[in-house]
Design a protein around this motif. Structure first.
Motif, mmCIF file in Angstrom:
data_model
loop_
_atom_site.group_PDB
_atom_site.id
_atom_site.type_symbol
_atom_site.label_atom_id
_atom_site.label_comp_id
_atom_site.label_asym_id
_atom_site.label_seq_id
_atom_site.Cartn_x
_atom_site.Cartn_y
_atom_site.Cartn_z
ATOM 1 N N PHE A 88 -8.010 62.305 47.971
ATOM 2 C CA PHE A 88 -6.737 62.649 47.326
ATOM 3 C C PHE A 88 -6.051 63.754 48.108
ATOM 4 C CE2 PHE A 88 -4.345 65.589 44.637
ATOM 5 C CZ PHE A 88 -3.408 64.733 44.076
ATOM 6 N N VAL A 89 -4.732 63.671 48.186
ATOM 7 C CA VAL A 89 -3.943 64.766 48.742
ATOM 8 C C VAL A 89 -2.612 64.804 48.009
ATOM 9 C CG1 VAL A 89 -2.829 63.380 50.555
ATOM 10 C CG2 VAL A 89 -3.139 65.855 50.872
ATOM 11 N N TRP A 90 -2.129 66.000 47.742
ATOM 12 C CA TRP A 90 -0.771 66.173 47.227
ATOM 13 C C TRP A 90 0.135 66.390 48.418
ATOM 14 C CZ3 TRP A 90 3.406 69.341 47.349
ATOM 15 C CH2 TRP A 90 4.357 69.188 46.339
ATOM 16 N N SER A 91 1.094 65.496 48.617
ATOM 17 C CA SER A 91 1.944 65.590 49.801
ATOM 18 C C SER A 91 3.283 64.909 49.538
ATOM 19 C CB SER A 91 1.258 64.930 51.005
ATOM 20 O OG SER A 91 2.086 64.995 52.153
ATOM 21 N N PRO A 92 4.405 65.635 49.624
ATOM 22 C CA PRO A 92 5.722 65.009 49.459
ATOM 23 C C PRO A 92 5.948 63.924 50.505
ATOM 24 C CG PRO A 92 5.896 67.403 49.388
ATOM 25 C CD PRO A 92 4.506 67.087 49.859
ATOM 26 N N VAL A 93 6.770 62.962 50.155
ATOM 27 C CA VAL A 93 7.061 61.866 51.081
ATOM 28 C C VAL A 93 7.676 62.392 52.371
ATOM 29 C CG1 VAL A 93 8.464 59.782 51.404
ATOM 30 C CG2 VAL A 93 7.301 60.184 49.229
ATOM 31 N N GLU A 94 8.467 63.468 52.292
ATOM 32 C CA GLU A 94 9.077 64.053 53.484
ATOM 33 C C GLU A 94 8.122 64.985 54.226
ATOM 34 O OE1 GLU A 94 13.772 64.344 52.830
ATOM 35 O OE2 GLU A 94 12.653 65.681 51.503
ATOM 36 N N GLY A 95 6.868 64.970 53.821
ATOM 37 C CA GLY A 95 5.875 65.836 54.448
ATOM 38 C C GLY A 95 5.259 65.222 55.687
ATOM 39 N N ASP A 96 3.980 65.463 55.852
ATOM 40 C CA ASP A 96 3.251 65.094 57.069
ATOM 41 C C ASP A 96 2.933 63.599 57.080
ATOM 42 O OD1 ASP A 96 1.602 64.882 59.244
ATOM 43 O OD2 ASP A 96 0.337 66.588 58.711
ATOM 44 N N ASP A 97 3.385 62.902 58.135
ATOM 45 C CA ASP A 97 3.085 61.471 58.264
ATOM 46 C C ASP A 97 1.583 61.217 58.317
ATOM 47 O OD1 ASP A 97 5.723 60.787 58.234
ATOM 48 O OD2 ASP A 97 5.914 60.540 60.404
ATOM 49 N N ARG A 120 -4.053 59.111 56.589
ATOM 50 C CA ARG A 120 -5.365 59.561 56.109
ATOM 51 C C ARG A 120 -5.692 58.943 54.759
ATOM 52 N NH1 ARG A 120 -7.902 64.295 53.684
ATOM 53 N NH2 ARG A 120 -5.885 65.220 53.163
ATOM 54 N N MET A 121 -4.712 58.900 53.850
ATOM 55 C CA MET A 121 -4.967 58.313 52.528
ATOM 56 C C MET A 121 -5.236 56.815 52.640
ATOM 57 S SD MET A 121 -5.069 60.515 50.046
ATOM 58 C CE MET A 121 -6.118 61.350 51.250
ATOM 59 N N HIS A 122 -4.508 56.140 53.523
ATOM 60 C CA HIS A 122 -4.758 54.707 53.709
ATOM 61 C C HIS A 122 -6.177 54.476 54.222
ATOM 62 C CE1 HIS A 122 -3.818 50.488 54.605
ATOM 63 N NE2 HIS A 122 -4.489 50.663 55.723
ATOM 64 N N LYS A 126 2.931 54.431 38.505
ATOM 65 C CA LYS A 126 4.235 55.098 38.670
ATOM 66 C C LYS A 126 3.960 56.446 39.305
ATOM 67 C CE LYS A 126 8.543 56.388 36.381
ATOM 68 N NZ LYS A 126 8.698 57.616 37.185
ATOM 69 N N ALA A 127 4.297 56.565 40.563
ATOM 70 C CA ALA A 127 3.952 57.776 41.313
ATOM 71 C C ALA A 127 4.861 58.933 40.932
ATOM 72 C CB ALA A 127 4.047 57.510 42.807
ATOM 73 N N GLY A 128 4.253 60.107 40.839
ATOM 74 C CA GLY A 128 5.006 61.311 40.566
ATOM 75 C C GLY A 128 5.321 62.082 41.834
ATOM 76 N N HIS A 129 5.951 63.229 41.663
ATOM 77 C CA HIS A 129 6.312 64.090 42.783
ATOM 78 C C HIS A 129 5.063 64.506 43.560
ATOM 79 C CE1 HIS A 129 8.394 67.147 45.069
ATOM 80 N NE2 HIS A 129 7.524 68.062 44.666
ATOM 81 N N GLY A 130 5.123 64.352 44.869
ATOM 82 C CA GLY A 130 4.008 64.737 45.714
ATOM 83 C C GLY A 130 2.870 63.734 45.754
ATOM 84 N N ALA A 170 0.502 55.362 47.154
ATOM 85 C CA ALA A 170 0.685 54.183 48.006
ATOM 86 C C ALA A 170 -0.665 53.606 48.414
ATOM 87 C CB ALA A 170 1.509 54.551 49.240
ATOM 88 N N SER A 171 -1.610 54.481 48.721
ATOM 89 C CA SER A 171 -2.922 53.981 49.142
ATOM 90 C C SER A 171 -3.683 53.361 47.976
ATOM 91 C CB SER A 171 -3.746 55.112 49.773
ATOM 92 O OG SER A 171 -4.097 56.102 48.822
ATOM 93 N N LYS A 172 -3.602 53.982 46.815
ATOM 94 C CA LYS A 172 -4.302 53.418 45.659
ATOM 95 C C LYS A 172 -3.636 52.132 45.179
ATOM 96 C CE LYS A 172 -7.845 56.117 44.874
ATOM 97 N NZ LYS A 172 -9.238 55.611 44.930
ATOM 98 N N ALA A 173 -2.316 52.021 45.331
ATOM 99 C CA ALA A 173 -1.657 50.746 45.037
ATOM 100 C C ALA A 173 -2.188 49.665 45.968
ATOM 101 C CB ALA A 173 -0.148 50.889 45.176
#
Length: 225
Positions: A83-92, A97-99, A135-139, A145-148
């Motif tokens: 798990f990581v908390w990361s905004p979509v505009e954050g680190d690619d 890594r989550m995938h 339904k994904a929340g902020h961050g 996306a990976s769990k979906a």
């Protein structure tokens, strides 16, 4: 469920330990596949450490070792993930890594286990998705996306295996009551969260012969969240 053999990836985390304990209590033969050795080895389970499940060859070698040790494999419980908390505009890199940690580990272990599970009269794969991926929340973009992806992989594989004895399902927990989550959310009410032992009970039901009529299911296990 006695005499059945289960392989558990990620068996040294909070949820993994609960699943191992519950599986042993039910009389199952247990193998744990992990990346790092535990602080205290469990002499009652077959442990394989130093395995990078994002590598297909390492996953196959580990699963084959479990089947060789016990002479069979009846269920694969894909608990390894991250798990990581990361905004979509954050680190690619966080999306990659989550995938890798959530989708690739599940895919590689499942592919490796299938020849053995098909030989069982009641083969089972149980994956760990996430209620937060509905339904994904902020961050939560990278993680959700990976769990979906785990959810869709579960459904697709279940369809492909309907002509076999193997069922494929996933549990979708909300917040699991772990020491780490209590530290990260000190103002929350953990009594509303999901106890690892309760989630383990659902996972082991899906891994049992009694769950033969359930496949392709994404089962919310959300406590009171």
């Amino acid at each position: 469920m006695s005499q059945r053999v289960v392989a558990i990836t990620g068996g040294y985390g909070a949820l993994g330990r609960a699943v191992v304990e519950a599986a042993q209590a039910r009389g199952l033969s247990v193998a744990v596949i992990g990346r790092t050795p535990p602080r205290e080895p469990n002499p009652d389970v077959f442990e394989i450490n130093g395995v990078d499940l994002t590598d297909a060859t390492q996953a196959r070698n580990a699963i084959d070792a479990v089947a060789a040790h016990y002479g069979r494999l009846d269920a694969l419980l894909n608990i390894a993930g991250g798990f990581v908390w990361s905004p979509v505009e954050g680190d690619d890199d966080e999306f990659d890594r989550m995938h890798a940690l959530n989708v690739k580990t599940t895919l590689n272990a499942s592919r490796a286990a299938l020849p053995h599970l098909k030989a069982s009269t009641e083969g089972r794969i149980v994956n760990v998705g996430a209620n937060g991926a509905i339904k994904a929340g902020h961050g939560m973009g990278a993680y959700a996306a990976s769990k979906a992806g785990v959810h869709r992989l579960t459904e697709a594989l279940a369809e492909e295996l309907k002509s076999t004895s193997v069922t494929v399902n996933a549990v979708l927990p909300s917040i699991i009551d772990t020491a780490a989550n209590r530290t990260d959310m000190p103002d929350a009410d953990p009594s509303k969260w999901v106890a690892p032992a309760d989630l383990a009970a659902v996972i082991l039901f899906l891994a049992s012969p009694e769950a033969r009529a359930v496949t392709g299911a994404l089962i919310p296990v959300t406590g009171k969240v």
